[in-house]
Structure formats: structure tokens, C-alpha cells
Design a protein around this motif. Sequence first.
Motif, short mmCIF file in Angstrom:
data_model
loop_
_atom_site.label_atom_id
_atom_site.label_comp_id
_atom_site.label_asym_id
_atom_site.label_seq_id
_atom_site.Cartn_x
_atom_site.Cartn_y
_atom_site.Cartn_z
N GLN A 1 0.82 -1.21 0.00
CA GLN A 1 0.00 0.00 0.00
C GLN A 1 0.86 1.27 0.00
OE1 GLN A 1 -3.18 -0.26 2.90
NE2 GLN A 1 -4.26 -1.81 1.69
N ASP A 2 2.18 1.11 -0.06
CA ASP A 2 3.03 2.29 -0.31
C ASP A 2 3.11 2.58 -1.82
OD1 ASP A 2 4.77 0.43 -1.42
OD2 ASP A 2 6.35 0.69 0.07
N ASP A 3 2.23 1.94 -2.58
CA ASP A 3 2.04 2.16 -4.02
C ASP A 3 3.14 1.52 -4.87
OD1 ASP A 3 0.13 3.71 -2.86
OD2 ASP A 3 0.78 5.61 -3.73
N ASP B 1 -2.33 2.25 -4.07
CA ASP B 1 -2.07 0.99 -3.36
C ASP B 1 -1.98 -0.17 -4.36
OD1 ASP B 1 -2.50 2.55 -1.16
OD2 ASP B 1 -4.26 1.46 -0.44
#
Length: 433
Positions: A377-379, A399
Amino acid sequence: MTLALGASTLGGCAHTGNACGSDRDCKLDRVCEAGSCVWPHGGRAAGAAPGASGAAPGAAAGVALPQYALETAQAMFRLGASHRGRSPFTLPAGRPEVAWSVATGGPIVSSPAVAADGTVLFGSHDGKVYAVGRDGSAKWSYATGDIIFGSPAVAHDGTIYIGSDDDHLYAVAPSSAKPRWIFQVGACPQRIGVGPEASRCDVDAGPTIGPDGVVYTGGDGIYAINPDGTLRWRFATGGHVASAPAVLGDGTVVAGSQDDLVYGIGPDGTKRWDFRTGGDVDAAPAVGDDGTIYVGSDDRKIYALAPDGSMRWAFTTGGDVRASVAIGNGMIYVGSFDAQMYAVRLDGTLAWTFRSGDRIVSSALVDAKGAILFGSQDDRLYCLEPDGHLRWSVELGGDVDSSPMLAADGTIFVGSDDRKLYALRAPSAAPAP
Ligand SMILES: [Ca+2]
Ligand SMILES: [Ca+2]
Ligand SMILES: [Ca+2]
């Protein structure tokens, strides 16, 4: 139980979320807006009648990719009914680039499936399942009545199975993009939208295709559905079944539930055992070569269970474990809401951890040489060496909760909350002509 989905099932969009301070407080992929958990904008097929659209065949030449090493199907979540997430192909040695992306109307948590002819299939929170060519060209899409979280499974004959939060499992014919059948899971009076009652019969679990072609999924219980769309059996659970059942070598079906239990169900639909964890079991179980079952729970633990349901060991992480375990190289790999990817030996001892920048929901893929691929979810999409060192990472637009898929030519397919499905490829690796 097989019926056509009527327009009456398409309700409005009631955002009755719980109070929250941030996205972290919201279950599933609901986001925190103005203090309430709501579905991301665009994540709803309100007003749109279910059905096919854009059914023009892709212009791309249908170059066949070698089939995945699946005994039972062309493609499914975690690459087989054992859910090992082990790919026979090799991840790029260098950092790949975005070859193409396809924009949809909602976040893509669904994990892509690659059919034998190279077609890439995935679901979106816009309620549609999409089929695109290996060059990203649109083939068709099919609209269900609510958000899609689950991942498509492709049977030997090409039939595509996909579940929807509209409480139905769809079997879509690949050529016509029309359903061969639609199976209603459960009898929840409110099918569409958010809230416990609307979500209880959501079909987010897999589906998984068993060795005999039987389709396993979840909702308000565990379901076994015959390839012709008739019910084989249903096993009632005390909570929602949100993740794909796994199938053991002897036909035992293993699934987790939000009643905190992991169930072992015989091929006849009767319970063989259950195992109690300390929280919701939203992660899909995985089965090792020796029959050991690995499954995470919201009690922050990863459990190793014997085929009879007894506990071999438990390993504690720092957060909810919603991702499924990948198995390869004498190790299991799983991410946690504490942002770390864990490599745990088969005896339950820690080998290494790798810290990403945010929660990990994405289930890891292990390649033929033991490299590990997962989203955070830090992309970012991460590729780790077998020893846990970073090989490369690629930043996407949101995400990455989708579990990445790897094609024979090294192309990686993955979805993101930025509503796009990405194809990533090493710069030197030109697509096959
Ligand atoms: Ca529903
Ligand atoms: Ca629970
Ligand atoms: Ca993010």
C-alpha cells in the motif's frame, strides 16, 4: 439456485460506513472520507445493467503463451488449487518499465489471470470483468451488479469464473462475453452495497477450480458448484468466507471465515475438522508439498496446520495477515499489515524480513529461481532476491493490493487502486512477435 440477475437487484449506493480516522480503520478496501468508511469513488456499477459491452474482438494476433503448470484449469488465483503462488517463469533481472496500462472505473484489487491464449482477465471495483490482449488491446468487458474483489479463474474449456459483491458467481463464455450461468450465493435480503448484511453473501472468494472441475467459492458459507452451475454442496459457517478455498490432495476443501475458524471440509461437503484462530481469517489458505496448510489471520499470526487440522506451529507478525502465503524454495513468504514481507522456514523459524512503506495485502509470487514479487500500500511493486535483498521496485499510482501475475515472456500484470491494470516488462525484453 441458478438464475438470471434481474435489474431489481441493482440498488442505490448507501454509504453507511463506520467511523474512522484514516483508511487503516476501514475494513476491506473502503477508504476514510469525512470520518466514515466508504467505498472509493467510482467503485460502483450503480444504474448500469449487468451485461457485456465493448465485445469487439481484440485486433492483436492471438499468440499463444505456454500454459501455466495447472493440472485443473488454465488459470486461477495463486496459480492452482494448492494456492502456492509458485510460477514456472522467471522475473526480470532488471527494473521493468510500464509497457501498457488499461484504465477502468474503479480500483483493481482483483489479481489478474492469464489464459492459455495470453488473454489477461481481471475484475475492477467498477463491477466489470475485463479481458484484454497481451498488447493491452480491449477484447471485452462484462458488467456485474456490484464491486469485484475476487480474481478470475479460467477452466480448461475457457469458461471464466468470477465472483461479485452482488452475491453471484458468474461463468462467462470467452467468445461471446455472455454468462453461461449465474449462481446466486446465499439468500441475503440485501445484496448490493455496504454494511454487514449487504456483504455477508459477497462472492470475493477466488473462485478455486478443483481437480474434477468443481468450482469452490465463499459467501455466507463455503460453496462447491458443479461446472454446469448447479449446487454440489454448501457448508454453513458462522461468518463471511472472504477468501478462496484451497483443495488438498485428498479432496479436502480448506477455507477460512470471519468466524475466526479455518475449516476442513470433505469432498462430500461434511466437516472433517475446524481450527480456531484469534481473529477473522480473510487470507486464502495455501497447501505445501507435504500437505501442511499455511494460513494467516487478523490475530497477526501465520498458522501451519497438519492435514488433520492440528497445529504444527504459529508465527506472530506485527499486524493482520490478509495476504496468502506463497510457497517455494523451502520457505513460505507472506506480507502483513505491519508493512513487512516475512520469509519463514517450513519449521516455523524466521529466515528474513523486508520492510515496505505500508500495509501488505498483496499475496506474493515466487518465480522459478526463488525471487519474490508483491505489492504494497506504499504504491510500489517489489521484487526481492531469494535472500530478501531488494532487486528492484516500481512505483505505481496507488495501493498495490492486487497479487501480481507473471507471464512466460517475463511480463508482469498487476492492478492498483489508481484504477489501472499494468503490464510491466524489462526494457530489453521485446514482446514476442
Ligand atoms: Ca453483497
Ligand atoms: Ca471474527
Ligand atoms: Ca498508498
